[in-house]
Scaffold this active site. Structure first.
Site, PDB file in Angstrom:
ATOM      1  N   SER A 188       0.839  -1.195   0.000  1.00 46.75           N
ATOM      2  CA  SER A 188       0.000   0.000   0.000  1.00 46.75           C
ATOM      3  C   SER A 188       0.872   1.243   0.000  1.00 46.75           C
ATOM      4  O   SER A 188       2.004   1.226   0.512  1.00 46.75           O
ATOM      5  CB  SER A 188      -0.903   0.023   1.241  1.00 46.75           C
ATOM      6  OG  SER A 188      -1.589   1.268   1.350  1.00 46.75           O
ATOM      7  N   TYR A 201      -2.450  -0.315  10.288  1.00 48.30           N
ATOM      8  CA  TYR A 201      -2.483  -0.819   8.908  1.00 48.30           C
ATOM      9  C   TYR A 201      -1.243  -0.341   8.152  1.00 48.30           C
ATOM     10  O   TYR A 201      -0.582  -1.129   7.457  1.00 48.30           O
ATOM     11  CB  TYR A 201      -3.755  -0.327   8.226  1.00 48.30           C
ATOM     12  CG  TYR A 201      -3.874  -0.660   6.759  1.00 48.30           C
ATOM     13  CD1 TYR A 201      -4.334  -1.914   6.350  1.00 48.30           C
ATOM     14  CD2 TYR A 201      -3.560   0.282   5.782  1.00 48.30           C
ATOM     15  CE1 TYR A 201      -4.459  -2.219   5.002  1.00 48.30           C
ATOM     16  CE2 TYR A 201      -3.685  -0.020   4.432  1.00 48.30           C
ATOM     17  CZ  TYR A 201      -4.145  -1.275   4.045  1.00 48.30           C
ATOM     18  OH  TYR A 201      -4.263  -1.559   2.705  1.00 48.30           O
TER      19      TYR A 201
END
Length: 295
Positions: A188, A201
């Site tokens: 990501s 995250y």
């Protein structure tokens, strides 16, 4: 004359989110007001994965669905792994794979459970006859209003799905893979530009980048390539839980392209990394961020 507007990346796909409503975890694609685009007529398959067998975790929806469908169109047999509550989405994905005439398998379960992780690769090999491609795409994401809301358990839960499970699956898959196989991880942009509201995250994705590079160094001796894709804001069920309606309305608008990406826009990169055409690519992180880049 070609349709110039259709080729303009700013307008190729619409800006979704205006009427989207937040969902509870894990988010169901079938329940979204504006459905993500996982297939598109502009994608022309050419048999680049003919004869290969793939497992895509989180393959029921979002990026995972787009990748699973693209793999099937390119000639691969495809298994998907997903949470049991995502069964409705998974059935649609399997129907599309089946329509492409490819063998397929579906394995509901929870990546936080050791038994499920340990049996998943074994079951894929049993159903498809082997495994040549592993896509570690499933992820757990939680939003927080402030740092004080984050607990140790949040980090533990997120790392279990986003880092530990992919490691266990990669280790099991490597035992079954032949030279020329590939592992592709979904990282990501959060690994490079962390948001405070997604801190556990983001940290897990940073660890996933390190894991990708470490596995690449370890497994190339076996002829197995390991790479990752680092998406920016992509329109998928992952972003419908935890975000307010106001944030969903503006999702992706700050990208240089001015809109969120669609899952279909990532799929060709996964196809490349899975194919024999990427024989000299390993340990790389491919940013697909709408212009933000990764550094």
């Amino acid at each position: 004359m070609a349709d110039v507007e259709a080729r303009d990346p700013k307008t190729k796909f619409p800006k979704p989110g205006k009427s989207e409503k937040p969902q509870k975890y894990p988010g169901i694609e079938d329940n979204m007001v504006t459905k993500p685009v996982y297939d598109d007529a502009s994608y022309k398959a050419s048999g680049r994965l003919e004869g290969k067998r793939a497992l895509v975790t989180g393959g029921d929806s979002g990026i995972g669905r787009a990748v699973a469908v693209a793999f099937a169109k390119e000639g691969a047999d495809v298994a998907i792994a997903y949470l049991p509550q995502e069964e409705k989405d998974a059935k649609e994905t399997i129907e599309v794979i089946d329509a492409e005439g490819r063998d397929h398998a579906a394995f509901p379960g929870n990546l936080t459970e050791n038994e499920y992780c340990e049996s998943l690769i074994e079951n894929v090999v049993k159903e498809l006859g082997g495994i040549d491609i592993l896509v570690n795409n499933a992820a757990l994401q939680r939003h927080f209003d402030k740092m004080e809301d984050i607990t140790a358990e949040d980090f533990a839960d997120i790392y279990r799905v986003n880092v530990i499970a992919p490691f266990l699956l990669s280790k099991a898959a490597a035992r079954e893979m032949e030279p020329g196989s590939a592992i592709i991880n979904t990282a990501s942009i959060q690994a490079y530009e962390p948001s405070s509201m997604l801190l556990p995250y983001a940290a897990s994705k940073g660890a996933f980048v390190a894991l990708t590079k470490g596995l690449a160094e370890e497994l190339i001796g076996n002829g197995i390539r390991v790479n990752a894709v680092a998406p920016g804001p992509i329109w998928s069920p992952l972003n419908t839980h935890g975000s307010s309606p106001e944030k969903l309305k503006k999702f992706g608008e700050k990208s240089k392209i001015g809109r969120p990406g669609q899952p279909i826009e990532l799929a060709p990169v996964y196809v490349l990394l899975a194919s024999d055409e990427a024989s000299y690519i390993t340990g790389e992180i491919y940013g697909i961020t709408g212009g933000a880049g990764i550094a």
